[in-house]
Scaffold this motif. Structure first.
Motif, PDB file in Angstrom:
ATOM      1  N   ILE A   6       0.847  48.134 -25.452  1.00  0.00           N
ATOM      2  CA  ILE A   6      -0.263  47.523 -24.718  1.00  0.00           C
ATOM      3  C   ILE A   6      -0.732  48.457 -23.613  1.00  0.00           C
ATOM      4  O   ILE A   6       0.082  49.028 -22.893  1.00  0.00           O
ATOM      5  CB  ILE A   6       0.162  46.174 -24.105  1.00  0.00           C
ATOM      6  N   ARG A   7      -2.041  48.582 -23.489  1.00  0.00           N
ATOM      7  CA  ARG A   7      -2.659  49.268 -22.362  1.00  0.00           C
ATOM      8  C   ARG A   7      -3.450  48.199 -21.617  1.00  0.00           C
ATOM      9  O   ARG A   7      -4.431  47.658 -22.147  1.00  0.00           O
ATOM     10  CB  ARG A   7      -3.576  50.392 -22.846  1.00  0.00           C
ATOM     11  N   LEU A   8      -2.990  47.841 -20.436  1.00  0.00           N
ATOM     12  CA  LEU A   8      -3.637  46.777 -19.676  1.00  0.00           C
ATOM     13  C   LEU A   8      -5.027  47.206 -19.226  1.00  0.00           C
ATOM     14  O   LEU A   8      -5.247  48.379 -18.991  1.00  0.00           O
ATOM     15  CB  LEU A   8      -2.765  46.398 -18.476  1.00  0.00           C
ATOM     16  N   PRO A   9      -5.990  46.306 -19.183  1.00  0.00           N
ATOM     17  CA  PRO A   9      -5.785  44.871 -19.173  1.00  0.00           C
ATOM     18  C   PRO A   9      -5.699  44.214 -20.549  1.00  0.00           C
ATOM     19  O   PRO A   9      -5.114  43.155 -20.677  1.00  0.00           O
ATOM     20  CB  PRO A   9      -6.996  44.342 -18.409  1.00  0.00           C
ATOM     21  N   GLY A  10      -6.263  44.814 -21.613  1.00  0.00           N
ATOM     22  CA  GLY A  10      -6.233  44.089 -22.885  1.00  0.00           C
ATOM     23  C   GLY A  10      -6.459  44.935 -24.119  1.00  0.00           C
ATOM     24  O   GLY A  10      -7.238  44.564 -24.983  1.00  0.00           O
ATOM     25  N   PHE A  31       1.076  40.159 -28.112  1.00  0.00           N
ATOM     26  CA  PHE A  31      -0.056  40.702 -27.369  1.00  0.00           C
ATOM     27  C   PHE A  31      -0.777  39.592 -26.611  1.00  0.00           C
ATOM     28  O   PHE A  31      -1.113  39.750 -25.433  1.00  0.00           O
ATOM     29  CB  PHE A  31      -0.991  41.416 -28.348  1.00  0.00           C
ATOM     30  N   ASP A  32      -1.008  38.460 -27.260  1.00  0.00           N
ATOM     31  CA  ASP A  32      -1.652  37.318 -26.600  1.00  0.00           C
ATOM     32  C   ASP A  32      -0.860  36.848 -25.383  1.00  0.00           C
ATOM     33  O   ASP A  32      -1.432  36.530 -24.350  1.00  0.00           O
ATOM     34  CB  ASP A  32      -1.809  36.144 -27.572  1.00  0.00           C
ATOM     35  N   LYS A  33       0.452  36.800 -25.513  1.00  0.00           N
ATOM     36  CA  LYS A  33       1.303  36.323 -24.423  1.00  0.00           C
ATOM     37  C   LYS A  33       1.387  37.319 -23.267  1.00  0.00           C
ATOM     38  O   LYS A  33       1.545  36.932 -22.123  1.00  0.00           O
ATOM     39  CB  LYS A  33       2.712  36.026 -24.935  1.00  0.00           C
ATOM     40  N   MET A  34       1.292  38.604 -23.562  1.00  0.00           N
ATOM     41  CA  MET A  34       1.476  39.636 -22.546  1.00  0.00           C
ATOM     42  C   MET A  34       0.199  39.981 -21.774  1.00  0.00           C
ATOM     43  O   MET A  34       0.266  40.620 -20.742  1.00  0.00           O
ATOM     44  CB  MET A  34       2.028  40.917 -23.186  1.00  0.00           C
ATOM     45  N   THR A  35      -0.956  39.575 -22.272  1.00  0.00           N
ATOM     46  CA  THR A  35      -2.210  39.911 -21.608  1.00  0.00           C
ATOM     47  C   THR A  35      -2.963  38.653 -21.220  1.00  0.00           C
ATOM     48  O   THR A  35      -2.875  37.635 -21.894  1.00  0.00           O
ATOM     49  CB  THR A  35      -3.131  40.764 -22.506  1.00  0.00           C
ATOM     50  N   GLU A  36      -3.695  38.758 -20.134  1.00  0.00           N
ATOM     51  CA  GLU A  36      -4.547  37.656 -19.696  1.00  0.00           C
ATOM     52  C   GLU A  36      -5.995  38.099 -19.630  1.00  0.00           C
ATOM     53  O   GLU A  36      -6.816  37.472 -18.980  1.00  0.00           O
ATOM     54  CB  GLU A  36      -4.078  37.147 -18.331  1.00  0.00           C
ATOM     55  N   ALA A  37      -6.311  39.191 -20.307  1.00  0.00           N
ATOM     56  CA  ALA A  37      -7.673  39.727 -20.294  1.00  0.00           C
ATOM     57  C   ALA A  37      -8.619  38.789 -21.026  1.00  0.00           C
ATOM     58  O   ALA A  37      -8.238  38.156 -22.009  1.00  0.00           O
ATOM     59  CB  ALA A  37      -7.698  41.107 -20.942  1.00  0.00           C
ATOM     60  N   THR A  71     -11.989  42.792 -31.886  1.00  0.00           N
ATOM     61  CA  THR A  71     -11.959  42.192 -30.555  1.00  0.00           C
ATOM     62  C   THR A  71     -11.851  40.675 -30.652  1.00  0.00           C
ATOM     63  O   THR A  71     -12.212  40.066 -31.654  1.00  0.00           O
ATOM     64  CB  THR A  71     -13.227  42.537 -29.749  1.00  0.00           C
ATOM     65  N   LYS A  72     -11.364  40.108 -29.562  1.00  0.00           N
ATOM     66  CA  LYS A  72     -11.339  38.656 -29.415  1.00  0.00           C
ATOM     67  C   LYS A  72     -11.722  38.366 -27.973  1.00  0.00           C
ATOM     68  O   LYS A  72     -11.158  38.937 -27.057  1.00  0.00           O
ATOM     69  CB  LYS A  72      -9.961  38.092 -29.740  1.00  0.00           C
ATOM     70  N   ILE A  73     -12.716  37.502 -27.781  1.00  0.00           N
ATOM     71  CA  ILE A  73     -13.192  37.165 -26.446  1.00  0.00           C
ATOM     72  C   ILE A  73     -12.963  35.686 -26.205  1.00  0.00           C
ATOM     73  O   ILE A  73     -13.341  34.843 -27.022  1.00  0.00           O
ATOM     74  CB  ILE A  73     -14.690  37.501 -26.295  1.00  0.00           C
ATOM     75  N   SER A  74     -12.373  35.378 -25.070  1.00  0.00           N
ATOM     76  CA  SER A  74     -12.156  33.990 -24.682  1.00  0.00           C
ATOM     77  C   SER A  74     -13.469  33.410 -24.177  1.00  0.00           C
ATOM     78  O   SER A  74     -14.117  33.992 -23.312  1.00  0.00           O
ATOM     79  CB  SER A  74     -11.104  33.915 -23.575  1.00  0.00           C
ATOM     80  N   LEU A  75     -13.870  32.276 -24.690  1.00  0.00           N
ATOM     81  CA  LEU A  75     -15.102  31.640 -24.236  1.00  0.00           C
ATOM     82  C   LEU A  75     -14.907  30.896 -22.929  1.00  0.00           C
ATOM     83  O   LEU A  75     -15.878  30.500 -22.293  1.00  0.00           O
ATOM     84  CB  LEU A  75     -15.638  30.694 -25.318  1.00  0.00           C
ATOM     85  N   ASP A  76     -13.656  30.720 -22.485  1.00  0.00           N
ATOM     86  CA  ASP A  76     -13.404  30.055 -21.211  1.00  0.00           C
ATOM     87  C   ASP A  76     -13.979  30.840 -20.039  1.00  0.00           C
ATOM     88  O   ASP A  76     -14.438  30.267 -19.070  1.00  0.00           O
ATOM     89  CB  ASP A  76     -11.902  29.842 -20.993  1.00  0.00           C
ATOM     90  N   SER A  77     -13.929  32.149 -20.113  1.00  0.00           N
ATOM     91  CA  SER A  77     -14.455  32.980 -19.022  1.00  0.00           C
ATOM     92  C   SER A  77     -15.286  34.122 -19.597  1.00  0.00           C
ATOM     93  O   SER A  77     -15.158  35.260 -19.188  1.00  0.00           O
ATOM     94  CB  SER A  77     -13.305  33.509 -18.177  1.00  0.00           C
ATOM     95  N   CYS A  78     -16.115  33.794 -20.525  1.00  0.00           N
ATOM     96  CA  CYS A  78     -16.938  34.783 -21.224  1.00  0.00           C
ATOM     97  C   CYS A  78     -17.901  35.453 -20.245  1.00  0.00           C
ATOM     98  O   CYS A  78     -18.572  34.768 -19.472  1.00  0.00           O
ATOM     99  CB  CYS A  78     -17.704  34.090 -22.347  1.00  0.00           C
ATOM    100  N   PRO A  79     -17.994  36.807 -20.260  1.00  0.00           N
ATOM    101  CA  PRO A  79     -18.853  37.508 -19.299  1.00  0.00           C
ATOM    102  C   PRO A  79     -20.337  37.474 -19.660  1.00  0.00           C
ATOM    103  O   PRO A  79     -21.156  37.997 -18.935  1.00  0.00           O
ATOM    104  CB  PRO A  79     -18.312  38.933 -19.359  1.00  0.00           C
TER     105      PRO A  79
END
Length: 96
Positions: A6-10, A31-37, A71-79
């Motif tokens: 993993i290379r942070l942030p995601g 990977f999902d558990k280790m990143t909050e990106a 890629t996977k983008i979370s819609l909870d905090s989508c930019p």
């Protein structure tokens, strides 16, 4: 048989031997558990169909500008604003 870095942030670099494709899901879950990106990126080779399949099952999609990047983008905090086609509706899914 499989490894990931993993290379942070995601961002994730990963390889999974084709004969051990079942390990793909384990690495993706890790990977999902280790990143909050908000956006996660994984680069794969086009020949790694077993890994691409596991990523697509985990809601990753190929980037238009770079098909080797999923890629996977979370819609909870989508930019960016999410626009649906006419007559489409979005709603939460309850995990029962």
């Amino acid at each position: 048989m499989a490894w990931g870095g993993i290379r942070l942030p995601g961002s994730l670099t990963v390889q999974v031997a084709p004969n051990y494709s079942e390990l793909s899901k384990d690495i993706i879950d890790w990977f999902d558990k280790m990143t909050e990106a908000n956006e996660q990126k994984i680069t794969v080779l086009e020949t790694e169909s077993h890994l691409i399949s596991a990523l697509e099952d985990s809601l990753f999609s190929q980037a238009e500008e770079a098909p080797e990047v999923l890629t996977k983008i979370s819609l909870d905090s989508c930019p960016f604003p999410v626009k649906l086609p006419k007559r489409f509706k979005a709603r939460h899914i309850n995990g029962s």
